[in-house]
Motif scaffolding. Sequence first.
Motif, PDB file in Angstrom:
ATOM      1  N   PHE A 148      39.399  34.605  43.411  1.00  0.00           N
ATOM      2  CA  PHE A 148      39.142  35.303  42.148  1.00  0.00           C
ATOM      3  C   PHE A 148      39.142  36.808  42.380  1.00  0.00           C
ATOM      4  O   PHE A 148      39.747  37.576  41.621  1.00  0.00           O
ATOM      5  N   GLY A 152      41.743  39.527  41.028  1.00  0.00           N
ATOM      6  CA  GLY A 152      41.183  40.468  40.067  1.00  0.00           C
ATOM      7  C   GLY A 152      41.147  41.902  40.553  1.00  0.00           C
ATOM      8  O   GLY A 152      41.341  42.828  39.775  1.00  0.00           O
ATOM      9  N   VAL A 153      40.878  42.101  41.832  1.00  0.00           N
ATOM     10  CA  VAL A 153      40.735  43.482  42.307  1.00  0.00           C
ATOM     11  C   VAL A 153      42.084  44.082  42.678  1.00  0.00           C
ATOM     12  O   VAL A 153      42.365  45.234  42.371  1.00  0.00           O
ATOM     13  N   ARG A 159      45.630  41.332  35.433  1.00  0.00           N
ATOM     14  CA  ARG A 159      44.916  40.619  36.489  1.00  0.00           C
ATOM     15  C   ARG A 159      43.648  39.950  35.986  1.00  0.00           C
ATOM     16  O   ARG A 159      43.291  38.869  36.441  1.00  0.00           O
ATOM     17  N   PHE A 164      40.527  35.124  35.465  1.00  0.00           N
ATOM     18  CA  PHE A 164      39.622  34.263  34.700  1.00  0.00           C
ATOM     19  C   PHE A 164      40.232  32.891  34.482  1.00  0.00           C
ATOM     20  O   PHE A 164      39.563  31.876  34.600  1.00  0.00           O
ATOM     21  N   LEU A 168      38.400  29.565  35.794  1.00  0.00           N
ATOM     22  CA  LEU A 168      37.812  28.615  34.847  1.00  0.00           C
ATOM     23  C   LEU A 168      38.563  27.289  34.824  1.00  0.00           C
ATOM     24  O   LEU A 168      37.947  26.231  34.750  1.00  0.00           O
TER      25      LEU A 168
ATOM     26  N   LEU B 368      27.190  40.551  42.989  1.00  0.00           N
ATOM     27  CA  LEU B 368      28.211  39.506  42.976  1.00  0.00           C
ATOM     28  C   LEU B 368      27.639  38.180  43.472  1.00  0.00           C
ATOM     29  O   LEU B 368      27.799  37.135  42.848  1.00  0.00           O
ATOM     30  N   PHE B 414      31.754  31.753  32.705  1.00  0.00           N
ATOM     31  CA  PHE B 414      32.574  32.771  32.053  1.00  0.00           C
ATOM     32  C   PHE B 414      31.828  34.096  31.902  1.00  0.00           C
ATOM     33  O   PHE B 414      32.357  35.156  32.200  1.00  0.00           O
ATOM     34  N   LEU B 417      31.174  35.775  35.170  1.00  0.00           N
ATOM     35  CA  LEU B 417      32.418  36.385  35.642  1.00  0.00           C
ATOM     36  C   LEU B 417      32.694  37.688  34.906  1.00  0.00           C
ATOM     37  O   LEU B 417      33.262  38.623  35.466  1.00  0.00           O
ATOM     38  N   LYS B 418      32.279  37.745  33.639  1.00  0.00           N
ATOM     39  CA  LYS B 418      32.523  38.972  32.875  1.00  0.00           C
ATOM     40  C   LYS B 418      31.785  40.156  33.501  1.00  0.00           C
ATOM     41  O   LYS B 418      32.304  41.266  33.539  1.00  0.00           O
ATOM     42  N   ILE B 420      30.947  40.342  36.680  1.00  0.00           N
ATOM     43  CA  ILE B 420      31.624  40.622  37.948  1.00  0.00           C
ATOM     44  C   ILE B 420      32.908  41.389  37.688  1.00  0.00           C
ATOM     45  O   ILE B 420      33.263  42.313  38.423  1.00  0.00           O
ATOM     46  N   LYS B 421      33.580  41.024  36.614  1.00  0.00           N
ATOM     47  CA  LYS B 421      34.792  41.741  36.236  1.00  0.00           C
ATOM     48  C   LYS B 421      34.468  43.213  35.999  1.00  0.00           C
ATOM     49  O   LYS B 421      35.195  44.098  36.468  1.00  0.00           O
ATOM     50  N   TYR B 424      33.792  44.842  39.447  1.00  0.00           N
ATOM     51  CA  TYR B 424      34.850  44.928  40.447  1.00  0.00           C
ATOM     52  C   TYR B 424      36.211  45.332  39.909  1.00  0.00           C
ATOM     53  O   TYR B 424      36.982  45.969  40.598  1.00  0.00           O
ATOM     54  N   PHE B 425      36.539  44.908  38.673  1.00  0.00           N
ATOM     55  CA  PHE B 425      37.923  45.095  38.243  1.00  0.00           C
ATOM     56  C   PHE B 425      38.120  46.364  37.419  1.00  0.00           C
ATOM     57  O   PHE B 425      39.220  46.860  37.321  1.00  0.00           O
ATOM     58  N   ASP B 426      37.048  46.846  36.801  1.00  0.00           N
ATOM     59  CA  ASP B 426      37.239  47.984  35.906  1.00  0.00           C
ATOM     60  C   ASP B 426      37.444  49.275  36.688  1.00  0.00           C
ATOM     61  O   ASP B 426      36.929  49.443  37.790  1.00  0.00           O
ATOM     62  N   ASP B 427      38.180  50.164  36.066  1.00  0.00           N
ATOM     63  CA  ASP B 427      38.633  51.336  36.817  1.00  0.00           C
ATOM     64  C   ASP B 427      37.709  52.531  36.715  1.00  0.00           C
ATOM     65  O   ASP B 427      37.511  53.248  37.688  1.00  0.00           O
TER      66      ASP B 427
END
Lengths: 492, 471
Positions: A148, A152-153, A159, A164, A168, B368, B414, B417-418, B420-421, B424-427
């Motif tokens: 994941f 994602g990263v 991504r 997700f 899921l 995380l 879900f 994960l949001k 975590i998103k 980790y994923f946001d810029d």
Amino acid sequence: MDFPILSTLIFLPLVSSLFIFLSRGQKNNNSSIYISLFSSLATFILSLFVWYSMDYTSPNFQFLEEQSWINDYIKFKLGVDGISILFIVLTTLITPICIISCINSIQDRVKEFLIAILILETFMIGVFCSLDLVVFYLFFEAGLIPMFLIIGVWGGSRRVYSAFKFFLFTLLGSVLMLVAIISIYWITGTTDVTEIYEIKIPKEYQNLLWLAFFSSFAVKTPMWPVHTWLPDAHVEAPTAGSVILAAILLKMAGYGFLRFSLPMFPIASDYFTPLIFTLSIIAIIYTSLVALMQDDMKKLIAYSSVAHMGYVTLGIFTFTKLGIEGSIFQMISHGLISAALFLCVGVVYDRMHSRMISTYGGLVNYLPKYSFLFVVFALAGLGLPGTSGFLGEFLVLTGTFQKNYLVAMLATFGVVLGAAYMLWLTKRVIFGQVKNDQIKNLKDVNKCELLILIILAILVIFFGFYPAPLMETLNVSVDNLINNYEIAIKTN
Amino acid sequence: MLNNLNILLPEIFLTLSIFSILMIGVFIQNSFNLIFNLSSLIILLTVAIILNSSNNEEKIFLESFTRDAFSNFFKILILLSSLFVLNSSKNFILDNKIAKFEYPIIILLSILGMFFMVSSNDIILFYLGLELQSLSLYILASIDRDNLRSSESGIKYFVLSALSSGLLLYGCSLLYGFTGSTNFDLISNELSKENTGAVFAMVFILVGLAFKVSAVPFHMWTPDVYEGAPTSITSYFAVVPKVAGLAVLIKFMLIPFSNILAEWQTIIIFISIASMILGAVAAIGQKNIKRLLAYSSIGHIGYALAGVATGVISGYESAVVYIAIYVIMNIGAFSCLYLLKKDGQYKENISDLSGISKKHPILAISFLLILFSLAGIPPLGGFFAKFYVFTAVLEQKMYALAIIGLLTTVISAFYYLKIIKTIYFDDNVISFEPSKNRFAKLSVFISCGILLTFFLYPSILNNLVDTLFLN
């Protein structure tokens, strides 16, 4: 053997990832790359040693390790047989290749990336070693976390959506398997796989339990119609992520069918064969057609993976020696070929930052070495005789002909479609006119890329001509599997 | 009787210490720090006293007060979790100017109330303990009295909780009327399925208890109170009263209602399923982390209740293990919130976490781990908690409960994960002030350490909990 060699194999990458975590962050990430490369190569050599020192002539599990774990009734049990050792070696081979490939392609947060890859390796080896359902589930699900993050990263523009969806979908498939595992515990009183083989689960439970396991493996394989997470995940994942996903993660499901569904629920497996055949045929033909229409290279290879995994499930459920051996061989060979194809896409993606087929064309004029390797892998992917891709499909189809003519005919049609999309892809990317001026400035593969691609090419061709090392390893274990299956069906 | 008073030693010690530090607070000005440290010391000493006392079952005061392994375990769990919650939030309390000397004292009072709850063997004592705890919690919710949200949450909590206490008390009186006793053991002997009035009483009592552990459909107060109260209080709410509430629920099933288990079970199954579903679905849209954790705690109580709903010892054990791991995860999660300080303010929106993995990698990885553990992904501790619960549930062949429960874990995954998103994923990168809150860092570290290494020896908690239900 007293030395816990399988635990060492499993936890060596984890321990080295801890070292990377503790190593001082530098501008260049050389130390982390060296540590991870060294440890993954050590794991590879260790796994080769396990392969070498195994006794192929015995159908029993070897290098057994047992440790009381949850409340004395669930054991942490590890062991390998002729089938699982091949997947372990495949895992340990692909991991260093991924690490080498990410030297070029990952610029951001390299240290974390290597940690994620190594942790993932631990979980993947764990899946193939575990001889207890709970231990298997633990490793099977735990792999979701690093994957994941990898998607994602370090993934592409969509991504988040892909990560997700991947997480899921897989989780949803797996929770029913957890219910089934716990139910098996209450039915048989154990979750030890070898004991369950002996006890034999009563007939009335088998169908439901089989379906619960199937829901997990079908998502992971992936089988039509729950395959849709795969193209998204592949497209957005970084090259190394796609390689691991295609080469190893997908094989977990095929392995799961062989290790759990078939021997634990033989009657249900027999009962549901038409379902598997139908889904496999749809996967082979439908996704091949879809692959024809793709304009994204990674998506095309992703759909071809779904089609190839269709042969795998088809072969497993023929319950013939040829079919099962063919599907295992197909999994190993697909692991090598799809890994190589994704690496090939990664090479040009690192230079052009485009995966669109229309961006390329006429690469052969400027990147001769690359084009040669690409063509080799594309031909292997379509199953040209002399490559490992041919043998897998051939054995599966031969096995299927023994069982059902119609299914075999339809599956053979898929081979033609496979050739169509692969050749068309090669034509559009490698040959033809140079449409894009940027291509003229491209550099051919560098040493790292050449090294990993050549290793894969040699393996693909070697196993295409001389599959004996794999087949000898498999032989007795597959015989044993089929014997037990036939006994179970007869006594029913 | 007086020579048996040592049974009551922890409670006596706690009461006397509360009065003494109250005196210190009254006579010495600006004594928050002193009282805070003394309270921590008192908690530790109480733990020591309980560890020293025997685990044999003994009853005192006309058998209305029990001391056994069960109550001792819960008391220690309550004390230790309070210790961590209190100490990790100290900097937060000081920064938000709610450092009144009453703060730790009221927490100690609520602990005292919970002590009586888990030890009670009599309806009256149980009710008194419950009210002592609830009254303390009302004050705590509105401790930031200049803040509108905090006062609002206090009032809201008070009104709804008083209503539920009323229902509970009505149930207690019905129970007394239909069985002729207030003692748990005697009630248990008197109760039977034919005793319809007692079944009514049981429903009322269950409503009251479900309110206290914030199970659906009596959960309405939770999100508002969690969001409105200061974070330090929210973390206390999310952890400690849940432990006491669950202990009492189990105790009611074990002793007074053991004969009408079937009636009681159906209700708990419903409450459990409803909590799991609501906890999973309603949290999806939340933007505030505290509100999200409120819904997540509703969901988690649903899983613990699934263990209780089995109606057998192994199920209760799994529920106890679940709540213990839940406590560890929540202490970690809230301690992370204490480290999110920027421009003198503590951030509590999910969007504020955007990209912290780049500036604060250690904090990000801890978050995380805790979130994946809350979602129940192996190999983290949260997975084993769920595993034990569903093993117990499936042992009773309650397939629907298990399947619904596990499907809701996917939905709840879900929203974890949001977060975590976002991390980790946001810029866009937000950086927080380096926190001086050492204890919060320590609790995050301990929490993550336990969750991460739990798989090495997963039966450690079970072996402990096994001993609680020997009687």
